[in-house]
Design a protein around this motif. Sequence first.
Motif, PDB file in Angstrom:
ATOM      1  N   ALA A 129       5.949  -2.902 -16.832  1.00 47.74           N
ATOM      2  CA  ALA A 129       5.901  -1.465 -16.551  1.00 47.74           C
ATOM      3  C   ALA A 129       7.218  -1.003 -15.938  1.00 47.74           C
ATOM      4  N   SER A 130       7.710   0.132 -16.407  1.00 48.33           N
ATOM      5  CA  SER A 130       9.011   0.640 -15.965  1.00 48.33           C
ATOM      6  C   SER A 130       9.040   2.146 -16.167  1.00 48.33           C
ATOM      7  N   ASP A 131      10.182   2.754 -15.834  1.00 42.95           N
ATOM      8  CA  ASP A 131      10.345   4.183 -16.099  1.00 42.95           C
ATOM      9  C   ASP A 131      10.204   4.489 -17.589  1.00 42.95           C
ATOM     10  N   PHE A 132      10.438   3.489 -18.429  1.00 49.75           N
ATOM     11  CA  PHE A 132      10.438   3.697 -19.878  1.00 49.75           C
ATOM     12  C   PHE A 132       9.109   3.343 -20.535  1.00 49.75           C
ATOM     13  N   SER A 133       8.204   2.718 -19.789  1.00 50.65           N
ATOM     14  CA  SER A 133       6.925   2.319 -20.377  1.00 50.65           C
ATOM     15  C   SER A 133       5.901   2.111 -19.262  1.00 50.65           C
ATOM     16  N   LYS A 134       4.792   2.859 -19.335  1.00 46.20           N
ATOM     17  CA  LYS A 134       3.804   2.872 -18.255  1.00 46.20           C
ATOM     18  C   LYS A 134       2.591   3.649 -18.736  1.00 46.20           C
ATOM     19  N   VAL A 135       1.684   3.976 -17.835  1.00 46.97           N
ATOM     20  CA  VAL A 135       0.566   4.866 -18.141  1.00 46.97           C
ATOM     21  C   VAL A 135       0.846   6.216 -17.500  1.00 46.97           C
ATOM     22  N   ASN A 136       1.051   7.214 -18.329  1.00 48.98           N
ATOM     23  CA  ASN A 136       1.231   8.587 -17.860  1.00 48.98           C
ATOM     24  C   ASN A 136      -0.151   9.229 -17.863  1.00 48.98           C
ATOM     25  N   GLY A 137      -0.913   8.902 -16.839  1.00 44.50           N
ATOM     26  CA  GLY A 137      -2.299   9.336 -16.767  1.00 44.50           C
ATOM     27  C   GLY A 137      -3.057   8.436 -15.818  1.00 44.50           C
ATOM     28  N   PHE A 138      -4.273   8.037 -16.206  1.00 43.24           N
ATOM     29  CA  PHE A 138      -5.140   7.293 -15.303  1.00 43.24           C
ATOM     30  C   PHE A 138      -5.309   5.839 -15.728  1.00 43.24           C
ATOM     31  N   VAL A 139      -5.375   4.975 -14.711  1.00 45.21           N
ATOM     32  CA  VAL A 139      -5.667   3.557 -14.885  1.00 45.21           C
ATOM     33  C   VAL A 139      -6.855   3.209 -14.004  1.00 45.21           C
ATOM     34  N   LYS A 140      -7.791   2.464 -14.572  1.00 43.30           N
ATOM     35  CA  LYS A 140      -8.933   1.967 -13.819  1.00 43.30           C
ATOM     36  C   LYS A 140      -8.813   0.453 -13.710  1.00 43.30           C
ATOM     37  N   ALA A 141      -9.195  -0.104 -12.561  1.00 42.55           N
ATOM     38  CA  ALA A 141      -9.111  -1.556 -12.386  1.00 42.55           C
ATOM     39  C   ALA A 141     -10.249  -2.037 -11.508  1.00 42.55           C
ATOM     40  N   ASP A 142     -10.754  -3.211 -11.844  1.00 41.54           N
ATOM     41  CA  ASP A 142     -11.755  -3.901 -11.037  1.00 41.54           C
ATOM     42  C   ASP A 142     -10.988  -4.854 -10.125  1.00 41.54           C
ATOM     43  N   VAL A 143     -10.851  -4.502  -8.853  1.00 44.11           N
ATOM     44  CA  VAL A 143      -9.947  -5.189  -7.934  1.00 44.11           C
ATOM     45  C   VAL A 143     -10.741  -6.057  -6.965  1.00 44.11           C
ATOM     46  N   SER A 144     -10.366  -7.339  -6.887  1.00 39.10           N
ATOM     47  CA  SER A 144     -10.987  -8.243  -5.925  1.00 39.10           C
ATOM     48  C   SER A 144     -10.045  -8.604  -4.789  1.00 39.10           C
ATOM     49  N   ASP A 145      -8.766  -8.373  -4.967  1.00 40.97           N
ATOM     50  CA  ASP A 145      -7.782  -8.691  -3.933  1.00 40.97           C
ATOM     51  C   ASP A 145      -6.687  -7.633  -3.940  1.00 40.97           C
ATOM     52  N   ARG A 146      -5.729  -7.778  -4.854  1.00 37.12           N
ATOM     53  CA  ARG A 146      -4.624  -6.827  -4.964  1.00 37.12           C
ATOM     54  C   ARG A 146      -4.417  -6.453  -6.426  1.00 37.12           C
ATOM     55  N   PHE A 147      -3.953  -5.231  -6.626  1.00 37.73           N
ATOM     56  CA  PHE A 147      -3.634  -4.791  -7.984  1.00 37.73           C
ATOM     57  C   PHE A 147      -2.613  -3.669  -7.905  1.00 37.73           C
ATOM     58  N   MET A 148      -1.639  -3.700  -8.821  1.00 41.73           N
ATOM     59  CA  MET A 148      -0.679  -2.616  -8.911  1.00 41.73           C
ATOM     60  C   MET A 148      -0.998  -1.763 -10.131  1.00 41.73           C
ATOM     61  N   PHE A 149      -1.287  -0.493  -9.914  1.00 39.48           N
ATOM     62  CA  PHE A 149      -1.588   0.439 -10.994  1.00 39.48           C
ATOM     63  C   PHE A 149      -0.272   0.901 -11.619  1.00 39.48           C
ATOM     64  N   ARG A 158       5.616   5.482 -11.059  1.00 35.19           N
ATOM     65  CA  ARG A 158       5.283   5.786  -9.660  1.00 35.19           C
ATOM     66  C   ARG A 158       4.000   5.035  -9.302  1.00 35.19           C
ATOM     67  N   PRO A 159       4.084   3.721  -9.187  1.00 29.67           N
ATOM     68  CA  PRO A 159       2.880   2.900  -9.063  1.00 29.67           C
ATOM     69  C   PRO A 159       2.177   3.057  -7.723  1.00 29.67           C
ATOM     70  N   LEU A 160       0.937   2.645  -7.718  1.00 34.19           N
ATOM     71  CA  LEU A 160       0.140   2.571  -6.501  1.00 34.19           C
ATOM     72  C   LEU A 160      -0.430   1.162  -6.434  1.00 34.19           C
ATOM     73  N   SER A 161      -0.175   0.463  -5.327  1.00 35.86           N
ATOM     74  CA  SER A 161      -0.711  -0.881  -5.131  1.00 35.86           C
ATOM     75  C   SER A 161      -1.917  -0.805  -4.212  1.00 35.86           C
ATOM     76  N   ALA A 162      -3.004  -1.447  -4.619  1.00 37.20           N
ATOM     77  CA  ALA A 162      -4.251  -1.406  -3.859  1.00 37.20           C
ATOM     78  C   ALA A 162      -4.608  -2.799  -3.371  1.00 37.20           C
ATOM     79  N   GLU A 163      -5.099  -2.871  -2.147  1.00 37.98           N
ATOM     80  CA  GLU A 163      -5.535  -4.143  -1.566  1.00 37.98           C
ATOM     81  C   GLU A 163      -6.885  -3.932  -0.901  1.00 37.98           C
ATOM     82  N   THR A 164      -7.852  -4.785  -1.246  1.00 37.34           N
ATOM     83  CA  THR A 164      -9.194  -4.651  -0.691  1.00 37.34           C
ATOM     84  C   THR A 164      -9.778  -6.022  -0.416  1.00 37.34           C
ATOM     85  N   THR A 165     -10.685  -6.081   0.537  1.00 40.63           N
ATOM     86  CA  THR A 165     -11.391  -7.330   0.832  1.00 40.63           C
ATOM     87  C   THR A 165     -12.765  -7.353   0.183  1.00 40.63           C
ATOM     88  N   ASP A 166     -13.166  -6.241  -0.429  1.00 41.21           N
ATOM     89  CA  ASP A 166     -14.456  -6.175  -1.115  1.00 41.21           C
ATOM     90  C   ASP A 166     -14.325  -6.756  -2.518  1.00 41.21           C
TER      91      ASP A 166
END
Length: 384
Positions: A129-149, A158-166
């Motif tokens: 994923a880069s400025d030249f290739s990505k999702v211009n919209g929404f991404v869904k993920a089933d996260v158990s630890d960490r994930f970068m959208f 313009r990524p968002l990194s998520a971290e959860t203990t659930d």
Amino acid sequence: MKQKKYTYTILILLFLTGSNLYSQKMKNYGDLEVHTDGQIGLYNSLENDGYFFSNSGLVGFYGETYFNVSGVITPKLYDLEIANASNIFLNIPIVVSNNANFIIGDLQTSKVESSNHLDFTPTAFSNGASDFSKVNGFVKADVSDRFMFPIGDADYLRPLSAETTDINSEFTAGYLFEDSTNTYPFSNNQEVANINTNEYWILEGSNKVSITINWNDRSSIESITEDINQLRIVGFEISTSEWKNLGGIRNTGDLASGFLTSSSFIPDEYAAITFGVLPIDEVEQPKLPLDGYHYIISPNGDGINDFFVIEELAEFENNVLQIYDRNGLLVYEAENYINEFNGETGKSIAAIDRDSGLAQGIYYYIAAVNGGEFVLQGYLYIDR
């Protein structure tokens, strides 16, 4: 019955490799599967009204012509590859169970609502994923630890990194380069003195999560503060219709670029997320802000700069080292670090290729000593 299904699949594959692949929409009304080592390349629109499972093969969106994916049944793919500079629009969701490889061009979805998205299962990850290739919209993920959208707009990742203990927490994220106050008005309150009106993120999910987002020159952070210690992640709370402080537990960078990590919160309680600043009297001064040295490692096994060596840490047994990529994703962490990092992540991170080391490039390091009594931070360059 089994033989009939097998023959039908082969007929579809033969159709896909013919000249019609380039000239007209592909329509799937049957039962299409891509088996081990199988590959399908699509150069025009896909209408999927049948079952489309990529059990262990690759489906690629290629070419130079804008097209869309539509239909009534969600395709469930194993590996997905994006190499179409004119972009692909999703009118239905697509599920990826292994790897989404971004090369050139965007996957686009509606930004009005999030039902059509790129969906990552718990074991899936993305590459490239880069400025030249990505999702211009929404991404869904089933996260158990960490994930970068791998999200952004037409121009920037313009990524968002998520971290959860659930375990198996579902989150959906999107990014908009728009003024959030057009929809979510801001008024000065006891928690937030000002907010960034250039951009905002949307995050949906019912489980607690901590997020990391980054700013760049387009964010214009200098327009809301001259002190990044005043910077926080803020969210528009639905129940009160006010912007609230979501915390800033890790703050790395300067006014031009950097990233920030929030405290834990429940996304569904907030309609929008961006950067904000605290009232002056609420800002806690850092204990001992120390700029460490900048380092370079070249982990090629020649015995020269193969490992990340911080000589100062040898004097302290009680230390914690964290390394982040430029998007704020934690890629390495060690307690009582003794100079063993050689470019391998050492962590199970869904946004990183698990079969290779970290990519060449710039990373940030933060070394905390004696429970945060003082902190060293700086840049690390991995040269491969």
